[in-house]
Enzyme design. Structure first.
Site, short mmCIF file in Angstrom:
data_model
loop_
_atom_site.label_atom_id
_atom_site.label_comp_id
_atom_site.label_asym_id
_atom_site.label_seq_id
_atom_site.Cartn_x
_atom_site.Cartn_y
_atom_site.Cartn_z
N GLU A 18 27.13 48.58 -41.11
CA GLU A 18 27.37 46.47 -40.50
C GLU A 18 26.34 46.81 -39.94
O GLU A 18 26.01 47.29 -38.67
CB GLU A 18 28.61 46.79 -39.98
N LYS B 261 26.47 45.22 -35.73
CA LYS B 261 26.74 45.70 -34.46
C LYS B 261 25.52 46.63 -33.82
O LYS B 261 24.63 45.63 -34.45
CB LYS B 261 27.47 47.54 -35.28
N GLU C 274 41.95 53.75 -35.70
CA GLU C 274 39.91 54.20 -36.04
C GLU C 274 39.40 55.46 -35.43
O GLU C 274 40.42 55.81 -34.27
CB GLU C 274 39.15 53.24 -34.99
N GLU D 104 26.24 52.84 -33.63
CA GLU D 104 27.65 52.46 -34.57
C GLU D 104 27.02 51.87 -35.63
O GLU D 104 28.12 50.31 -36.26
CB GLU D 104 27.34 50.57 -32.79
#
Length: 331
Positions: free
Chosen positions: A303, A306, A251, A311
């Site tokens: 997203e 999250k 990541e 985030e």
């Protein structure tokens, strides 16, 4: 004709270096079959899943996309304590999808070292590896670590595993080297920069430092914190028998919103494209120039489930599959 073939081989090698993380923490994300179509349209040949989601794995069937699959952290204690659970895990989450799904790695947990689950990682990895080999399935078993495994880290050659991580890493590194499996690592220069912008220049965090902002480590020079973070892990691994280890970036990314001028779209775009350029150059890192990088950008989508803030803003695409910004993905 020879030049054309060589050009195609170079293109394939470059393309294969970059993958994307496919997170599912959103209530407005497109269905997996549409996501797979998007990935194929961008010629993305690798993705990483955080768990063996059966809907996603079915959608990936016969797509040709290589897939890193994570073992949920909560499965680690039972995998470590019960080999039969490992065989059942493989029977449920791997065997039904072979050969349609191309499994690249199985990662036994994500960022659990150091922590209460660290004690289970080695035995979980070993049991999974034995279970896979018993079925004649050749998938490397590994673990995803984060920077918390490191104690002293500057300059990179001083990197050592922290006391709280050392007992686990002393077992894991030799296992990986013996089996020629890579170690997966999550370097995030953004968090180092956002946490200490006075001492971490933005150019160094983005990977284009010049002049006095370049870090010198003996004969090695670092204009990129991304490279330095990877080489710190290499240095730590070498101190516990990991001289032949290969590191894969599981990541990395940069949020495009929600922290003022540190998280603008142009800055996120610059970081991600610099990482892609580093991987595509096939030049490795200053400490390991002969080992080409493999990296998975976080993430495909923004997203909304999250934690609120940055985030939710690491995606390359919005949930409607329109791009957040342009990146140098192979097309």
């Amino acid at each position: 004709m020879i030049l054309l073939i060589l050009s195609l081989l170079i293109l394939v090698t470059i393309t294969q270096g970059i993958g994307l993380n496919y997170g599912l923490l959103g209530d407005n994300l497109p269905p997996p079959d549409q996501v797979v179509t998007l990935l194929k349209s961008k010629n993305i040949q690798k993705i990483r899943l955080f768990d063996p989601n059966p809907i996603v794995l079915n959608a990936l069937g016969n797509s040709g996309i290589e897939t890193v699959v994570g073992v949920p952290n909560q499965d680690l204690p039972e995998l470590a304590g019960d080999y039969n659970f490992a065989t059942q895990w493989v029977a449920t989450n791997v065997i039904p999808y072979i050969p349609a799904v191309k499994f690249r790695y199985i990662a036994a947990g994500n960022e659990v070292i150091p922590g209460p689950l660290a004690q289970y990682v080695f035995d979980a990895m070993n049991h999974l590896d034995i279970a896979l080999k018993k079925e004649n399935i050749n998938i490397p078993v590994t673990i995803v670590i984060h920077t918390a495994v490191i104690g002293p880290s500057f300059p990179p050659s001083n990197g050592v595993f922290s006391e709280v991580a050392l007992s686990a890493m002393r077992l894991i590194i030799p296992f990986l080297v013996t089996n020629q499996y890579p170690l997966l690592y999550n370097p995030y220069p953004y968090f180092a920069y956002a946490g200490d912008p006075e001492h971490v220049p933005v150019s160094y965090a983005l990977g284009n430092a010049t002049g006095s902002e370049v870090v010198h480590d003996g004969d090695l020079q670092y204009n990129s914190l991304f490279d330095a973070m990877i080489d710190t892990i290499y240095a730590a691994a070498e101190k516990v028998g990991g001289e032949a280890l290969r590191i894969v970036v599981a990541e990395t990314g940069w949020p495009s919103a929600r922290n003022g001028d540190k998280t603008t779209i142009p800055i996120a775009q610059a970081y991600v494209n610099n990482v892609i350029d580093r991987v595509n150059s096939q030049s490795g890192t200053p400490r390991k120039p002969g080992i080409p990088l493999e990296a998975y950008i976080y993430s495909i989508f923004n997203e909304n489930q999250k934690p609120a803030g940055v985030e939710q803003n690491f995606g390359l695409f919005y949930p409607d599959m329109s791009p957040v910004y342009s990146v140098k993905l192979p097309v």
